[in-house]
Design a protein around this motif. Structure first.
Motif, PDB file in Angstrom:
ATOM      1  N   GLU A   1       0.856  -1.175   0.000  1.00  0.00           N
ATOM      2  CA  GLU A   1       0.000   0.000   0.000  1.00  0.00           C
ATOM      3  C   GLU A   1       0.895   1.227   0.000  1.00  0.00           C
ATOM      4  O   GLU A   1       1.992   1.207   0.564  1.00  0.00           O
ATOM      5  N   GLY A   2       0.451   2.291  -0.642  1.00  0.00           N
ATOM      6  CA  GLY A   2       1.308   3.457  -0.712  1.00  0.00           C
ATOM      7  C   GLY A   2       0.562   4.747  -0.933  1.00  0.00           C
ATOM      8  O   GLY A   2      -0.675   4.793  -0.893  1.00  0.00           O
ATOM      9  N   GLU A   3       1.339   5.821  -1.184  1.00  0.00           N
ATOM     10  CA  GLU A   3       0.818   7.165  -1.407  1.00  0.00           C
ATOM     11  C   GLU A   3       1.445   7.732  -2.663  1.00  0.00           C
ATOM     12  O   GLU A   3       2.656   7.587  -2.894  1.00  0.00           O
ATOM     13  N   ILE A   4       0.631   8.380  -3.486  1.00  0.00           N
ATOM     14  CA  ILE A   4       1.158   9.020  -4.689  1.00  0.00           C
ATOM     15  C   ILE A   4       1.825  10.331  -4.283  1.00  0.00           C
ATOM     16  O   ILE A   4       1.203  11.195  -3.651  1.00  0.00           O
ATOM     17  N   ILE A   5       3.101  10.471  -4.628  1.00  0.00           N
ATOM     18  CA  ILE A   5       3.846  11.674  -4.243  1.00  0.00           C
ATOM     19  C   ILE A   5       4.135  12.582  -5.430  1.00  0.00           C
ATOM     20  O   ILE A   5       4.544  13.724  -5.249  1.00  0.00           O
ATOM     21  N   ARG A   6       3.910  12.076  -6.639  1.00  0.00           N
ATOM     22  CA  ARG A   6       4.180  12.914  -7.807  1.00  0.00           C
ATOM     23  C   ARG A   6       3.405  12.397  -9.009  1.00  0.00           C
ATOM     24  O   ARG A   6       3.333  11.191  -9.234  1.00  0.00           O
ATOM     25  N   ILE A   7       2.805  13.314  -9.756  1.00  0.00           N
ATOM     26  CA  ILE A   7       2.174  12.976 -11.030  1.00  0.00           C
ATOM     27  C   ILE A   7       3.164  13.339 -12.125  1.00  0.00           C
ATOM     28  O   ILE A   7       3.490  14.515 -12.324  1.00  0.00           O
ATOM     29  N   ILE A   8       3.656  12.331 -12.822  1.00  0.00           N
ATOM     30  CA  ILE A   8       4.687  12.556 -13.836  1.00  0.00           C
ATOM     31  C   ILE A   8       4.069  13.113 -15.109  1.00  0.00           C
ATOM     32  O   ILE A   8       4.517  14.128 -15.635  1.00  0.00           O
ATOM     33  N   THR A   9       3.029  12.461 -15.599  1.00  0.00           N
ATOM     34  CA  THR A   9       2.301  12.979 -16.763  1.00  0.00           C
ATOM     35  C   THR A   9       0.817  12.715 -16.571  1.00  0.00           C
ATOM     36  O   THR A   9       0.427  11.647 -16.096  1.00  0.00           O
ATOM     37  N   HIS A  10       0.008  13.697 -16.960  1.00  0.00           N
ATOM     38  CA  HIS A  10      -1.445  13.546 -16.896  1.00  0.00           C
ATOM     39  C   HIS A  10      -1.939  12.842 -18.159  1.00  0.00           C
ATOM     40  O   HIS A  10      -1.464  13.107 -19.263  1.00  0.00           O
ATOM     41  N   ALA A  11      -2.929  11.967 -17.982  1.00  0.00           N
ATOM     42  CA  ALA A  11      -3.460  11.202 -19.114  1.00  0.00           C
ATOM     43  C   ALA A  11      -4.725  11.813 -19.695  1.00  0.00           C
ATOM     44  O   ALA A  11      -5.052  11.576 -20.851  1.00  0.00           O
ATOM     45  N   ASN A  12      -5.451  12.596 -18.904  1.00  0.00           N
ATOM     46  CA  ASN A  12      -6.782  13.048 -19.324  1.00  0.00           C
ATOM     47  C   ASN A  12      -6.805  14.560 -19.522  1.00  0.00           C
ATOM     48  O   ASN A  12      -7.262  15.303 -18.664  1.00  0.00           O
ATOM     49  N   ASN A  13      -6.280  15.037 -20.641  1.00  0.00           N
ATOM     50  CA  ASN A  13      -6.317  16.480 -20.869  1.00  0.00           C
ATOM     51  C   ASN A  13      -7.671  16.937 -21.406  1.00  0.00           C
ATOM     52  O   ASN A  13      -7.995  18.122 -21.367  1.00  0.00           O
ATOM     53  N   LYS A  14      -8.473  15.996 -21.894  1.00  0.00           N
ATOM     54  CA  LYS A  14      -9.845  16.286 -22.300  1.00  0.00           C
ATOM     55  C   LYS A  14     -10.772  15.253 -21.683  1.00  0.00           C
ATOM     56  O   LYS A  14     -10.440  14.067 -21.632  1.00  0.00           O
ATOM     57  N   ILE A  15     -11.924  15.714 -21.218  1.00  0.00           N
ATOM     58  CA  ILE A  15     -12.869  14.837 -20.526  1.00  0.00           C
ATOM     59  C   ILE A  15     -14.261  15.057 -21.090  1.00  0.00           C
ATOM     60  O   ILE A  15     -14.659  16.194 -21.365  1.00  0.00           O
ATOM     61  N   VAL A  16     -14.990  13.972 -21.280  1.00  0.00           N
ATOM     62  CA  VAL A  16     -16.370  14.030 -21.768  1.00  0.00           C
ATOM     63  C   VAL A  16     -17.318  13.890 -20.588  1.00  0.00           C
ATOM     64  O   VAL A  16     -17.099  13.053 -19.701  1.00  0.00           O
ATOM     65  N   GLY A  17     -18.364  14.710 -20.569  1.00  0.00           N
ATOM     66  CA  GLY A  17     -19.318  14.601 -19.484  1.00  0.00           C
ATOM     67  C   GLY A  17     -20.536  15.464 -19.693  1.00  0.00           C
ATOM     68  O   GLY A  17     -20.738  16.047 -20.768  1.00  0.00           O
TER      69      GLY A  17
ATOM     70  N   VAL B   1     -19.643  16.865 -15.185  1.00  0.00           N
ATOM     71  CA  VAL B   1     -19.642  15.587 -14.479  1.00  0.00           C
ATOM     72  C   VAL B   1     -19.181  14.512 -15.457  1.00  0.00           C
ATOM     73  O   VAL B   1     -19.870  14.212 -16.434  1.00  0.00           O
ATOM     74  N   PRO B   2     -17.996  13.941 -15.259  1.00  0.00           N
ATOM     75  CA  PRO B   2     -17.430  13.002 -16.239  1.00  0.00           C
ATOM     76  C   PRO B   2     -18.314  11.773 -16.450  1.00  0.00           C
ATOM     77  O   PRO B   2     -18.893  11.241 -15.502  1.00  0.00           O
ATOM     78  N   ASP B   3     -18.412  11.338 -17.706  1.00  0.00           N
ATOM     79  CA  ASP B   3     -19.081  10.070 -17.995  1.00  0.00           C
ATOM     80  C   ASP B   3     -18.294   8.900 -17.394  1.00  0.00           C
ATOM     81  O   ASP B   3     -18.875   7.926 -16.927  1.00  0.00           O
ATOM     82  N   ASP B   4     -16.977   9.005 -17.486  1.00  0.00           N
ATOM     83  CA  ASP B   4     -16.118   7.957 -16.938  1.00  0.00           C
ATOM     84  C   ASP B   4     -15.958   8.211 -15.446  1.00  0.00           C
ATOM     85  O   ASP B   4     -15.259   9.132 -15.018  1.00  0.00           O
ATOM     86  N   LYS B   5     -16.626   7.414 -14.625  1.00  0.00           N
ATOM     87  CA  LYS B   5     -16.630   7.642 -13.189  1.00  0.00           C
ATOM     88  C   LYS B   5     -15.267   7.369 -12.555  1.00  0.00           C
ATOM     89  O   LYS B   5     -15.027   7.722 -11.411  1.00  0.00           O
ATOM     90  N   ARG B   6     -14.356   6.760 -13.303  1.00  0.00           N
ATOM     91  CA  ARG B   6     -13.014   6.547 -12.773  1.00  0.00           C
ATOM     92  C   ARG B   6     -12.201   7.838 -12.754  1.00  0.00           C
ATOM     93  O   ARG B   6     -11.127   7.885 -12.147  1.00  0.00           O
ATOM     94  N   ILE B   7     -12.694   8.879 -13.435  1.00  0.00           N
ATOM     95  CA  ILE B   7     -11.996  10.162 -13.390  1.00  0.00           C
ATOM     96  C   ILE B   7     -11.915  10.650 -11.952  1.00  0.00           C
ATOM     97  O   ILE B   7     -10.948  11.258 -11.528  1.00  0.00           O
ATOM     98  N   GLY B   8     -12.961  10.399 -11.180  1.00  0.00           N
ATOM     99  CA  GLY B   8     -12.888  10.637  -9.750  1.00  0.00           C
ATOM    100  C   GLY B   8     -13.335  11.994  -9.268  1.00  0.00           C
ATOM    101  O   GLY B   8     -13.541  12.180  -8.072  1.00  0.00           O
ATOM    102  N   GLN B   9     -13.466  12.988 -10.148  1.00  0.00           N
ATOM    103  CA  GLN B   9     -13.898  14.305  -9.705  1.00  0.00           C
ATOM    104  C   GLN B   9     -14.479  15.095 -10.868  1.00  0.00           C
ATOM    105  O   GLN B   9     -14.186  14.828 -12.027  1.00  0.00           O
ATOM    106  N   ASP B  10     -15.346  16.066 -10.520  1.00  0.00           N
ATOM    107  CA  ASP B  10     -15.938  16.936 -11.527  1.00  0.00           C
ATOM    108  C   ASP B  10     -14.924  18.002 -11.942  1.00  0.00           C
ATOM    109  O   ASP B  10     -13.951  18.275 -11.244  1.00  0.00           O
ATOM    110  N   VAL B  11     -15.177  18.598 -13.101  1.00  0.00           N
ATOM    111  CA  VAL B  11     -14.308  19.661 -13.611  1.00  0.00           C
ATOM    112  C   VAL B  11     -15.019  20.998 -13.431  1.00  0.00           C
ATOM    113  O   VAL B  11     -16.136  21.199 -13.939  1.00  0.00           O
ATOM    114  N   TYR B  12     -14.391  21.917 -12.722  1.00  0.00           N
ATOM    115  CA  TYR B  12     -14.946  23.244 -12.453  1.00  0.00           C
ATOM    116  C   TYR B  12     -14.745  24.126 -13.683  1.00  0.00           C
ATOM    117  O   TYR B  12     -13.655  24.163 -14.265  1.00  0.00           O
TER     118      TYR B  12
END
Length: 779
Positions: free
Chosen positions: A124-140, A152-163
């Motif tokens: 088990e661990g903790e994410i300490i750095r995001i090296i590259t983002h995969a989702n520069n565009k999101i559908v919702g 509100v993303p269609d893909d619920k794995r995105i994990g959060q809404d976009v403001y």
């Protein structure tokens, strides 16, 4: 001598290495030549997470410092896993919701391993750095208020809404489906990411909107850029005589293609000739796409970016423009076509005695289909037999050779997962009419065995030449997963010995022992989910599922970019078999990138294909609410049981709909057990269900057990409605031990719905602006 980044990494991988400063590295390696290149290499290695700089200004490898670098896979419940780059050496790392620190699904991340999570194989661990983002565009779905909005993303794995600020609404209106581009990444999970709306897809509920949203969600290109279409138009439609120079002329041979009835991109043709001593000559002729798609051209760059053709439920999104894929590259009957040939002399035991790989030209005699071959060889259709009478002797020899090759593969331990696949038949408006099983019989096996033989032969050849190459590899399964499978098999009195170095033959024998039993399909599904995914890479580690020492993808260059690369490498080898070491190093670096990108695009395509099929299955079942069906329990979790119908549709009988008792999830028995009645619902058991309700947008199908009276049905409806206010469900989540059930599709690593573990339900916290709080739902 290796140079640049590989030289730095090799030095750091030495067992005696201790973190050094950049200046010390220059002296110790030592670095010669232009030091600017060294500083650039060091910077790129650090940015990519391959090395890490400590607080003391020294550099070392992440894995030596308790860190893991890899792809982050987020579940809809808010937790996820880091899939390490060196996944064959390290287990996946579980990341709880509170330790995501802003990471999103498919991001490349660095995680600190904190503890073993109660199991040394499940860190088990903790994410300490995001090296590259995969989702520069999101559908919702856009939710607007006066001064701001959320997507509100269609893909619920995105994990959060976009403001979205009001100035970034564009033309979007409330409840419309949109594409939002990320403008500011959240530094942690307590704040929302921000974006601007760049495309309005239409209104929620419009015809075809859900399918279009899925295409956009998976970032699949609908059209080719004008420049790519222009380049394709410059490719000639016919072959000139000068182009045949140096090629073997095989146009007089009775060569045929065998594909599906609706196939248009025909990239493989076959020929079989029996020898007097009982041997066979097998010719596999593959469209020479690399002749038309040259390295680093606009056509090549577009094909590399796409990685693969995508076969959705209602359309094909090709890797190459139609002028090539269905035209000059397609092995259409009666047309001269350039090919790369692999001809093999095979003995009566299926052993390849000799082979030859060379460029050629063919003219396909007949465009056969699986249906036609099946009618001729299996059903003895008199009309078709007469129509193709000159090809009949060769087809009969193909059948003999197919049996021989399959027997050889089985003998060495190759695993055949003959799980049924479904095809949704649509009307002209895209509405589902029926769901049918895809047939896999003798005709399909003939082509499969011939393609496997050619792929192995080409891979073995290039490995022996010690050339840089792209292999199709399938790593050995995790020992713990094999132990779990062995325990399941033991419940059916089938023994499967498990060792650290498990052989495919052991798994194959266990699955054969289950053949013909009611639980056969269930066990095969669990076994398939226990295997790793097959991927592309330059390091050949063999193919576990095929029990093959060498394997590649050579036979589909029209629709798979790695196959196109294999053809290009074969042409280079034919032109100059002796590659310089410096050139080899350069090629390996280039091929590593291509292999990794191709693996990612393949997974994306498989997920998109499955999602569109699931969408149409949901649409189909929406027209059958209230009807009863017989099914098999295909998955058991803490929140209910998945039931698969004969037509391949899978739905959930939620535990809250079982009102006759309190049910407990018994993980080791793959069962739900009634506390008072002791009634048991176990994986593989037959049940009769009623289609209760369908959520098309989320592709969820709810079943209830058949025979419930109206009062009970109303109680169930209220229970499910209340449940969905605060929870969602999926089958690709960890069970109580943290075992992961994940999606993805590959012949030897398919995973679908029906995980056997339970899950927990989570809610989103307030966003950074504190304006709203949304309960997470799942598809």
């Amino acid at each position: 001598m290796k140079k640049g980044k590989e030289q730095i990494l090799e030095f750091m991988r030495r067992s005696s290495y201790a973190p050094l400063t950049a200046e010390d590295l220059i002296e110790e390696i030592p670095i010669t030549g232009n030091l600017n290149n060294f500083w650039q290499d060091l910077k790129e290695l650090q940015e990519n997470g391959e090395i890490i700089k400590t607080r003391f200004g020294t550099f070392g490898l992440p894995e030596r410092m308790g860190l893991v670098v890899g792809r982050f896979q987020l579940t809809s419940k808010g937790f996820g896993f880091v899939i390490p780059d060196n996944k064959g050496e390290r287990p996946d790392v579980f990341i709880p919701p509170r330790l995501l620190n802003g990471a999103m699904n498919n991001d490349r991340v660095m995680a600190r391993v904190e503890k073993g999570g109660g199991n040394k194989n499940k860190p088990e661990g903790e994410i300490i750095r995001i090296i590259t983002h995969a989702n520069n565009k999101i559908v919702g779905t856009f939710k607007a208020s006066r001064d701001y909005g959320f997507v509100v993303p269609d893909d619920k794995r995105i994990g959060q809404d976009v403001y979205v600020l009001k100035r970034n609404f564009g033309e979007a209106k409330n409840n419309q489906k949109v594409v939002v581009e990320i403008t500011e990444w959240a530094p942690d999970s307590r704040r929302n990411i921000e974006g601007k709306i760049v495309e309005v897809l239409g209104n929620t509920g419009d015809v075809g909107m859900e399918l279009l949203s899925l295409i956009k969600q998976y970032d699949l290109p609908l059209e080719f850029p004008e420049q790519v279409i222009g380049a394709s138009k410059r490719v000639p439609k016919t072959i000139k005589a000068a182009e045949l120079e140096g090629r073997h002329d095989l146009r007089d041979r009775l060569i045929v293609t065998i594909d599906g009835d609706d196939a248009k991109d025909l990239d493989d043709a076959v020929y079989v000739e029996p020898q007097e001593n009982g041997d066979f000559t097998l010719g596999v002729y593959i469209a020479d796409v690399s002749y038309y798609v040259h390295e680093n051209t606009i056509l090549d760059r577009e094909a590399q970016e796409r990685g693969t053709s995508v076969y959705l439920v209602d359309r094909v999104l090709p890797m190459l423009p139609e002028r090539l894929s269905n035209g000059i590259c397609s092995l259409n009957a009666g047309e001269d076509r350039l090919v790369m040939c692999c001809e093999m002399l095979i003995d009566k035991k299926g052993r390849i005695k000799s082979y030859d790989i060379f460029p050629g030209v063919i003219n396909v005699r007949y465009r056969l289909s699986y249906r036609i071959v099946r009618e001729i060889l299996v059903n003895k259709n008199a009309e078709l037999t007469e129509k193709y009478k000159d090809a009949l002797p060769m087809l009969e020899e193909m059948e003999k050779l197919c049996v021989i090759l399959h027997k050889k593969r089985v003998t060495r331990g190759a695993i055949d997962f003959d799980l049924p696949e479904q095809k949704v038949i649509l009307d002209e408006q895209g509405r589902p009419l029926k769901i049918v099983q895809r047939e896999h019989g003798l005709a399909e096996s003939i082509i499969e065995e011939f393609m496997l033989a050619a792929n192995e032969t080409v891979a073995r050849h290039m490995a022996l030449q010690k050339w840089p190459f792209v292999y199709r590899v399938h790593d050995k399964p995790n020992e713990e997963k094999m132990r779990d499978l062995s325990l399941l098999l033991s419940r059916f009195n089938v023994k499967m010995p498990v060792a650290a170095d498990i052989k495919p033959l052991a798994l194959q024998k266990a699955l054969i022992a289950m053949e013909g039993r009611p639980e056969e399909r269930m066990v095969s599904t669990v076994a398939l989910r226990s295997l790793k995914q097959a991927v592309y890479q330059t390091d050949n580690i063999g193919h576990f599922g095929l029990a093959a020492e060498y394997y590649t993808h050579f036979t589909s260059p029209i629709r798979r970019y790695p196959d196109l690369i294999v053809h290009r490498l074969l042409h280079k080898w034919l032109a100059d078999p002796y590659m310089k070491e410096k050139t080899k190093d350069e090629y390996i670096n280039k091929l590593d990138h291509i292999a990794e990108h191709s693996s990612i695009r393949e997974r994306t395509a498989a997920e998109a294909e499955r999602a569109t099929v699931d969408l149409k299955k949901a649409e189909y079942m929406a027209g059958h609410i209230g009807e009863e069906y017989d099914g098999i329990i295909s998955g058991v979790t803490a929140f209910g049981m998945f039931v698969e119908l004969e037509n391949g549709v899978e739905g959930l009988v939620h535990i809250s709909s079982l009102l006759d008792d309190y049910y407990e999830f018994i993980e080791e028995n793959y069962a739900l057990m009634g506390t008072h009645t002791r009634k048991c619902y176990r994986l593989g058991d037959p049940v009769r269900i009623e289609v209760f309700q369908v959520n098309i947008a989320e592709r969820n199908i709810d079943f209830i057990l058949a025979g419930e009276d109206e009062s009970v049905r109303e109680r169930i409806k209220m229970q499910l409605a209340e449940q969905r206010k605060s929870v969602s469900y999926r089958s690709d989540v960890p069970d109580k031990k943290g075992k992961k059930k994940k999606g993805g599709k590959d012949k030897f690593a398919k995973r679908g719905k029906g995980g056997i573990g339970g899950n927990k339900y989570l809610k989103d916290s307030k966003n950074k602006h504190g304006k709203r709080k949304k309960k997470q739902r799942n598809k």
